[in-house]
Write a protein that holds these residues in place. Structure first.
Motif, mmCIF file in Angstrom:
data_model
loop_
_atom_site.group_PDB
_atom_site.id
_atom_site.type_symbol
_atom_site.label_atom_id
_atom_site.label_comp_id
_atom_site.label_asym_id
_atom_site.label_seq_id
_atom_site.Cartn_x
_atom_site.Cartn_y
_atom_site.Cartn_z
ATOM 1 N N ASN A 194 -55.114 17.745 111.166
ATOM 2 C CA ASN A 194 -53.788 18.352 111.151
ATOM 3 C C ASN A 194 -52.760 17.435 111.811
ATOM 4 O O ASN A 194 -51.667 17.209 111.293
ATOM 5 C CB ASN A 194 -53.831 19.706 111.863
ATOM 6 C CG ASN A 194 -52.509 20.434 111.788
ATOM 7 O OD1 ASN A 194 -52.043 20.784 110.721
ATOM 8 N ND2 ASN A 194 -51.884 20.654 112.935
ATOM 9 N N GLU A 224 -52.397 13.987 109.682
ATOM 10 C CA GLU A 224 -51.617 14.156 108.452
ATOM 11 C C GLU A 224 -50.149 14.432 108.760
ATOM 12 O O GLU A 224 -49.252 13.845 108.159
ATOM 13 C CB GLU A 224 -52.200 15.299 107.625
ATOM 14 C CG GLU A 224 -51.460 15.531 106.320
ATOM 15 C CD GLU A 224 -52.106 16.616 105.474
ATOM 16 O OE1 GLU A 224 -51.361 17.453 104.924
ATOM 17 O OE2 GLU A 224 -53.342 16.619 105.364
ATOM 18 N N GLY A 225 -49.902 15.316 109.711
ATOM 19 C CA GLY A 225 -48.523 15.695 110.021
ATOM 20 C C GLY A 225 -47.715 14.553 110.610
ATOM 21 O O GLY A 225 -46.593 14.263 110.158
ATOM 22 N N ARG A 275 -46.752 11.502 108.324
ATOM 23 C CA ARG A 275 -45.587 11.730 107.462
ATOM 24 C C ARG A 275 -44.295 11.672 108.273
ATOM 25 O O ARG A 275 -43.269 11.196 107.795
ATOM 26 C CB ARG A 275 -45.722 13.069 106.762
ATOM 27 C CG ARG A 275 -46.970 13.157 105.902
ATOM 28 C CD ARG A 275 -47.018 14.424 105.113
ATOM 29 N NE ARG A 275 -45.950 14.465 104.126
ATOM 30 C CZ ARG A 275 -45.705 15.505 103.352
ATOM 31 N NH1 ARG A 275 -46.436 16.591 103.470
ATOM 32 N NH2 ARG A 275 -44.737 15.487 102.474
ATOM 33 N N ARG A 324 -49.410 21.349 105.315
ATOM 34 C CA ARG A 324 -48.302 20.487 104.921
ATOM 35 C C ARG A 324 -47.037 20.951 105.620
ATOM 36 O O ARG A 324 -46.794 22.163 105.766
ATOM 37 C CB ARG A 324 -48.104 20.524 103.393
ATOM 38 C CG ARG A 324 -49.271 19.941 102.619
ATOM 39 C CD ARG A 324 -49.031 20.039 101.117
ATOM 40 N NE ARG A 324 -47.879 19.260 100.706
ATOM 41 C CZ ARG A 324 -47.900 17.953 100.444
ATOM 42 N NH1 ARG A 324 -49.029 17.287 100.554
ATOM 43 N NH2 ARG A 324 -46.819 17.320 100.068
ATOM 44 N N GLU A 336 -44.003 20.917 104.652
ATOM 45 C CA GLU A 336 -43.145 21.715 103.773
ATOM 46 C C GLU A 336 -43.601 23.172 103.715
ATOM 47 O O GLU A 336 -42.780 24.089 103.686
ATOM 48 C CB GLU A 336 -43.144 21.122 102.360
ATOM 49 C CG GLU A 336 -42.544 19.728 102.259
ATOM 50 C CD GLU A 336 -43.582 18.646 102.472
ATOM 51 O OE1 GLU A 336 -44.661 18.961 103.039
ATOM 52 O OE2 GLU A 336 -43.325 17.494 102.092
ATOM 53 N N ASN A 337 -44.922 23.368 103.711
ATOM 54 C CA ASN A 337 -45.441 24.728 103.657
ATOM 55 C C ASN A 337 -45.140 25.496 104.928
ATOM 56 O O ASN A 337 -44.855 26.696 104.891
ATOM 57 C CB ASN A 337 -46.952 24.705 103.408
ATOM 58 C CG ASN A 337 -47.301 24.169 102.036
ATOM 59 O OD1 ASN A 337 -46.449 24.112 101.154
ATOM 60 N ND2 ASN A 337 -48.546 23.771 101.851
#
Length: 418
Positions: free
Chosen positions: A67, A70-71, A74, A403, A405-406
């Motif tokens: 988590n 990935e976060g 970006r 994600r 955005e989610n």
């Protein structure tokens, strides 16, 4: 009745008695077999349950660092500040190391259980090895926990597998960090038994281990973490296997709400040096990020983020802090108290946290106010975990890694943001 008739009756009685005895023996055999079948069935069922719980825990342990990786990967791309980028790089690197360690533990366990573990011994400065361990945890100790190397009076050099020794120390300290919200973790060694053995220790001031879990704490599929979600994982099982392979023993002494001391003893083959003139406590106290509300935040809608992992909270903070006022709870108890004091518009609730987990906290919060929306953010993402969260009162469930955005869309859904 004549004698002949009596003899016939006695014979029939004897035959009936023999048949009854035979039936009794057969019944006893059948009962024993039935009991054996029941015991085997219960053992198989228990093993199946433990493996399922083990897999759930491993899923959580893998998803949590993913988590953050990935976060923040970006976010780094969209960050102009060199200082912020370096900070995020460090968070990604720390979680990358955590994920790599977990993968190595899984592979190690497979090799160890198949008897493939190999020891590569060489003369090792134990004092220097312990000093090096501090660097491994440089970015992993919260500001509320001090990591201390308790230097002995004498230095020591030992013929051992340094990598395996570091692995055992690292697993024990990692375990201690999971269960120590504040206080200290102390580690070190001492040469004992007229220099025939060396004893290593890791002592924490954490939550401790309940007595019923002590006997199984080093087992692969039967540890407290799976059922209680407290994260013992593979590390302790590997410690036991490695220590025993090195010819030693490992044990734990623990008191609930006081702390735990893990001790492992190995045969000592080496030399003891002169007096350690720098016998002082060395402290690693790395500052972590904490949230504080600004005066101009008070007109914004408030989100309570219940998250014990600093890197995961930092990710949420970076994504949402420009639009919302954020509050941070490190455990379920803080979440309940902050909810009562601050009346947030939305709660983002981690599930596995110290002191009180997210499910219990959600139940209490929903009893106080059913209207407060609670979104579960959890690395426990099997169907049963989602069902448990919904039954506890969570309005939504978002699995880690998520994600960005989610997350934004989920928050907008409940705060009516356009």
């Amino acid at each position: 009745m004549g004698q002949n008739e009596k003899d016939i009756l006695l014979q029939k009685l004897a035959d009936a008695t023999r048949k009854l005895n035979l039936l009794t023996e057969q019944l006893e055999i059948a009962n024993r077999k039935l009991k054996e079948y029941e015991e085997k069935a219960l053992t198989a069922e228990k093993a199946s349950q433990m493996k399922s719980l083990f897999l759930a825990n491993m899923s959580h342990e893998i998803r949590t660092p993913l988590n953050a990786i990935e976060g923040f990967t970006r976010i780094i791309v969209e960050t102009d500040s060199e200082e912020d980028r370096m900070k995020y790089y460090q968070i990604v690197e720390s979680n990358n190391q955590r994920l790599s360690s977990l993968i190595n533990e899984i592979l190690d366990l497979s090799r160890v259980e198949s008897g493939e573990i190999q020891l590569k011994k060489e003369m090792t400065d134990i004092n220097q090895l312990c000093e090096n361990i501090k660097q491994l945890f440089k970015f992993r100790c919260p500001e509320s926990v001090k990591l201390e190397f308790e230097k002995p009076l004498m230095t020591a050099t030992m013929n051992t597998d340094a990598n395996r020794l570091i692995q055992v120390f690292s697993n024990l300290i990692s375990n201690a960090l999971k269960h120590t919200a504040m206080g200290s973790i102390t580690y070190g060694f001492r040469v004992i038994n007229e220099m025939s053995d060396i004893e290593f220790f890791v002592k924490d001031t954490g939550s401790g281990i309940e007595p019923e879990f002590i006997d199984n704490i080093f087992n692969t599929y039967a540890s407290q973490d799976a059922e209680q979600q407290k994260g013992y994982g593979l590390g302790l099982a590997l410690c036991k296997i490695i220590v025993e392979k090195m010819g030693g023993t490992i044990r734990v002494d623990s008191t609930v709400n006081v702390g735990s001391t893990f001790t492992f003893k190995l045969p000592f083959q080496g030399t003891v040096g002169g007096i350690n003139k720098e016998r002082t406590t060395t402290t690693t106290n790395v500052r972590t990020i904490r949230v504080s509300a600004r005066p101009d935040d008070m007109n914004q809608k408030t989100i309570l983020v219940a998250e014990d992992e600093d890197s995961n909270y930092e990710l949420v903070k970076i994504v949402l802090q420009k639009r919302y006022r954020l509050l941070r709870a490190h455990n379920g108890i803080e979440a309940v108290n902050l909810n009562e004091d601050e009346h947030p518009d939305l709660i983002l609730m981690d599930i596995r946290m110290p002191e009180m987990n997210g499910l219990d906290a959600t139940r209490i919060i929903k009893e106080i106010n059913q209207e407060t929306p609670v979104v579960a953010l959890s690395a426990y993402a099997f169907e049963e975990n989602i069902r448990e969260a919904k039954m506890a009162g969570c309005d939504e469930f978002m699995a880690k890694p998520f994600r960005v955005e989610n997350l934004v869309e989920m928050v907008k859904k409940y705060l009516d943001e356009e």
